[in-house]
Design a protein around this motif. Sequence first.
Motif, PDB file in Angstrom:
ATOM      1  N   SER A  15     -16.087 120.773  82.862  1.00 42.26           N
ATOM      2  CA  SER A  15     -15.098 120.849  83.936  1.00 42.26           C
ATOM      3  C   SER A  15     -14.925 122.301  84.365  1.00 42.26           C
ATOM      4  CB  SER A  15     -13.750 120.291  83.465  1.00 42.26           C
ATOM      5  OG  SER A  15     -13.174 121.158  82.499  1.00 42.26           O
ATOM      6  N   ILE A  16     -14.293 122.492  85.493  1.00 39.31           N
ATOM      7  CA  ILE A  16     -14.036 123.859  85.957  1.00 39.31           C
ATOM      8  C   ILE A  16     -13.109 124.570  84.968  1.00 39.31           C
ATOM      9  CG2 ILE A  16     -12.117 123.250  87.498  1.00 39.31           C
ATOM     10  CD1 ILE A  16     -14.824 125.913  88.188  1.00 39.31           C
ATOM     11  N   GLU A  17     -12.195 123.813  84.354  1.00 42.25           N
ATOM     12  CA  GLU A  17     -11.327 124.408  83.340  1.00 42.25           C
ATOM     13  C   GLU A  17     -12.145 124.907  82.145  1.00 42.25           C
ATOM     14  OE1 GLU A  17      -8.732 121.540  85.634  1.00 42.25           O
ATOM     15  OE2 GLU A  17     -10.746 121.445  84.802  1.00 42.25           O
ATOM     16  N   ASP A  18     -13.210 124.176  81.785  1.00 39.24           N
ATOM     17  CA  ASP A  18     -14.096 124.626  80.707  1.00 39.24           C
ATOM     18  C   ASP A  18     -14.724 125.975  81.041  1.00 39.24           C
ATOM     19  OD1 ASP A  18     -13.591 122.296  79.273  1.00 39.24           O
ATOM     20  OD2 ASP A  18     -15.496 121.337  79.822  1.00 39.24           O
ATOM     21  N   PHE A  19     -15.123 126.152  82.301  1.00 42.78           N
ATOM     22  CA  PHE A  19     -15.688 127.430  82.722  1.00 42.78           C
ATOM     23  C   PHE A  19     -14.656 128.546  82.584  1.00 42.78           C
ATOM     24  CE2 PHE A  19     -19.010 124.882  84.557  1.00 42.78           C
ATOM     25  CZ  PHE A  19     -20.108 125.709  84.603  1.00 42.78           C
ATOM     26  N   ARG A  36      -9.682 122.523  93.499  1.00 41.19           N
ATOM     27  CA  ARG A  36     -10.856 122.261  92.639  1.00 41.19           C
ATOM     28  C   ARG A  36     -12.181 122.318  93.401  1.00 41.19           C
ATOM     29  NH1 ARG A  36     -10.901 120.440  87.685  1.00 41.19           N
ATOM     30  NH2 ARG A  36      -8.702 119.965  87.878  1.00 41.19           N
ATOM     31  N   VAL A  37     -12.324 121.559  94.469  1.00 42.19           N
ATOM     32  CA  VAL A  37     -13.598 121.509  95.200  1.00 42.19           C
ATOM     33  C   VAL A  37     -13.890 122.842  95.896  1.00 42.19           C
ATOM     34  CG1 VAL A  37     -14.852 120.378  97.072  1.00 42.19           C
ATOM     35  CG2 VAL A  37     -13.576 119.006  95.409  1.00 42.19           C
ATOM     36  N   PRO A  38     -12.946 123.431  96.641  1.00 39.17           N
ATOM     37  CA  PRO A  38     -13.239 124.742  97.228  1.00 39.17           C
ATOM     38  C   PRO A  38     -13.583 125.794  96.175  1.00 39.17           C
ATOM     39  CG  PRO A  38     -11.267 123.829  98.232  1.00 39.17           C
ATOM     40  CD  PRO A  38     -11.628 122.932  97.080  1.00 39.17           C
ATOM     41  N   GLY A  69     -10.637 133.900  95.992  1.00 38.56           N
ATOM     42  CA  GLY A  69     -10.962 133.369  97.313  1.00 38.56           C
ATOM     43  C   GLY A  69     -10.280 132.039  97.575  1.00 38.56           C
ATOM     44  N   ALA A  70     -10.247 131.178  96.579  1.00 43.07           N
ATOM     45  CA  ALA A  70      -9.588 129.876  96.740  1.00 43.07           C
ATOM     46  C   ALA A  70      -8.098 130.060  96.981  1.00 43.07           C
ATOM     47  CB  ALA A  70      -9.840 128.989  95.517  1.00 43.07           C
ATOM     48  N   ILE A  71      -7.490 131.006  96.276  1.00 40.76           N
ATOM     49  CA  ILE A  71      -6.066 131.286  96.474  1.00 40.76           C
ATOM     50  C   ILE A  71      -5.805 131.776  97.895  1.00 40.76           C
ATOM     51  CG2 ILE A  71      -4.192 132.873  95.834  1.00 40.76           C
ATOM     52  CD1 ILE A  71      -5.249 132.693  92.948  1.00 40.76           C
ATOM     53  N   LYS A  72      -6.723 132.591  98.405  1.00 40.05           N
ATOM     54  CA  LYS A  72      -6.589 133.153  99.756  1.00 40.05           C
ATOM     55  C   LYS A  72      -6.991 132.161 100.842  1.00 40.05           C
ATOM     56  CE  LYS A  72      -7.586 137.784  98.093  1.00 40.05           C
ATOM     57  NZ  LYS A  72      -8.581 138.863  98.071  1.00 40.05           N
ATOM     58  N   GLY A  73      -7.572 131.021 100.453  1.00 38.37           N
ATOM     59  CA  GLY A  73      -7.970 130.008 101.425  1.00 38.37           C
ATOM     60  C   GLY A  73      -9.357 130.216 101.994  1.00 38.37           C
ATOM     61  N   ASP A  74     -10.181 131.051 101.367  1.00 38.66           N
ATOM     62  CA  ASP A  74     -11.549 131.257 101.828  1.00 38.66           C
ATOM     63  C   ASP A  74     -12.377 130.005 101.568  1.00 38.66           C
ATOM     64  OD1 ASP A  74     -11.068 133.850 102.622  1.00 38.66           O
ATOM     65  OD2 ASP A  74     -11.764 134.733 100.738  1.00 38.66           O
ATOM     66  N   SER A  75     -13.419 129.850 102.354  1.00 39.70           N
ATOM     67  CA  SER A  75     -14.387 128.781 102.111  1.00 39.70           C
ATOM     68  C   SER A  75     -15.736 129.434 101.856  1.00 39.70           C
ATOM     69  CB  SER A  75     -14.455 127.831 103.305  1.00 39.70           C
ATOM     70  OG  SER A  75     -14.916 128.516 104.448  1.00 39.70           O
ATOM     71  N   ALA A  76     -16.611 128.737 101.187  1.00 38.98           N
ATOM     72  CA  ALA A  76     -17.901 129.323 100.791  1.00 38.98           C
ATOM     73  C   ALA A  76     -18.705 129.868 101.969  1.00 38.98           C
ATOM     74  CB  ALA A  76     -18.707 128.326  99.980  1.00 38.98           C
ATOM     75  N   PRO A  77     -18.895 129.114 103.075  1.00 37.44           N
ATOM     76  CA  PRO A  77     -19.692 129.673 104.169  1.00 37.44           C
ATOM     77  C   PRO A  77     -19.053 130.906 104.800  1.00 37.44           C
ATOM     78  CG  PRO A  77     -19.540 127.297 104.381  1.00 37.44           C
ATOM     79  CD  PRO A  77     -18.589 127.710 103.287  1.00 37.44           C
ATOM     80  N   ALA A  78     -17.736 130.893 105.028  1.00 34.22           N
ATOM     81  CA  ALA A  78     -17.067 132.035 105.639  1.00 34.22           C
ATOM     82  C   ALA A  78     -17.124 133.242 104.715  1.00 34.22           C
ATOM     83  CB  ALA A  78     -15.623 131.688 105.973  1.00 34.22           C
ATOM     84  N   LEU A  79     -16.962 133.024 103.439  1.00 33.78           N
ATOM     85  CA  LEU A  79     -16.985 134.115 102.479  1.00 33.78           C
ATOM     86  C   LEU A  79     -18.367 134.735 102.419  1.00 33.78           C
ATOM     87  CD1 LEU A  79     -15.174 135.580 100.494  1.00 33.78           C
ATOM     88  CD2 LEU A  79     -15.913 133.988  98.743  1.00 33.78           C
ATOM     89  N   ALA A  80     -19.396 133.913 102.440  1.00 34.60           N
ATOM     90  CA  ALA A  80     -20.760 134.423 102.353  1.00 34.60           C
ATOM     91  C   ALA A  80     -21.116 135.257 103.575  1.00 34.60           C
ATOM     92  CB  ALA A  80     -21.735 133.263 102.194  1.00 34.60           C
ATOM     93  N   MET A  81     -20.569 134.932 104.742  1.00 36.32           N
ATOM     94  CA  MET A  81     -20.917 135.650 105.959  1.00 36.32           C
ATOM     95  C   MET A  81     -20.179 136.967 106.106  1.00 36.32           C
ATOM     96  SD  MET A  81     -21.325 132.604 108.811  1.00 36.32           S
ATOM     97  CE  MET A  81     -19.637 132.771 109.242  1.00 36.32           C
ATOM     98  N   ARG A  82     -18.969 137.063 105.622  1.00 35.24           N
ATOM     99  CA  ARG A  82     -18.174 138.244 105.932  1.00 35.24           C
ATOM    100  C   ARG A  82     -17.825 139.114 104.731  1.00 35.24           C
ATOM    101  NH1 ARG A  82     -12.644 137.327 104.784  1.00 35.24           N
ATOM    102  NH2 ARG A  82     -12.239 135.153 104.437  1.00 35.24           N
ATOM    103  N   CYS A  83     -18.167 138.691 103.560  1.00 38.17           N
ATOM    104  CA  CYS A  83     -17.708 139.423 102.387  1.00 38.17           C
ATOM    105  C   CYS A  83     -18.882 139.875 101.532  1.00 38.17           C
ATOM    106  CB  CYS A  83     -16.778 138.527 101.561  1.00 38.17           C
ATOM    107  SG  CYS A  83     -16.128 139.347 100.116  1.00 38.17           S
ATOM    108  N   GLY A  84     -18.943 141.157 101.278  1.00 36.67           N
ATOM    109  CA  GLY A  84     -19.976 141.684 100.409  1.00 36.67           C
ATOM    110  C   GLY A  84     -19.542 141.702  98.964  1.00 36.67           C
ATOM    111  N   GLY A  85     -18.303 141.384  98.702  1.00 36.87           N
ATOM    112  CA  GLY A  85     -17.803 141.370  97.333  1.00 36.87           C
ATOM    113  C   GLY A  85     -16.321 141.641  97.305  1.00 36.87           C
TER     114      GLY A  85
END
Length: 98
Positions: A15-19, A36-38, A69-85
């Motif tokens: 589970s994600i909790e295990d991670f 969880r999913v985001p 990122g999840a707390i801030k409401g980011d999504s994977a595609p948007a984060l990948a395009m605009r964020c270097g880290g």
Amino acid sequence: MDDIVDLETIDDLLSIEDFFDYFGVGYDPKIMNKQRVPLLRLFQAMLPDDGHALTYRQYQQALIKAYCGAIKGDSAPALAMRCGGCHDCEPSEEGACG
């Protein structure tokens, strides 16, 4: 810790909790249940995809960045395009985003 993480160890995390528990990253169960999913998508997007084995620290940092990122409401595609880290997210005693 810069040891390479064995893929069999990763396969045992169910589970994600295990991670979060394995990599020593604090989390709020309420956020985990709502995001969880985001969070899983962001975590996958944060992992380096260069074909090399990953270290404990790389997995841990990817998990921390995904949680922030999840707390801030980011999504994977948007984060990948605009964020270097993420440079503002460091582990704290209260949780991943302190």
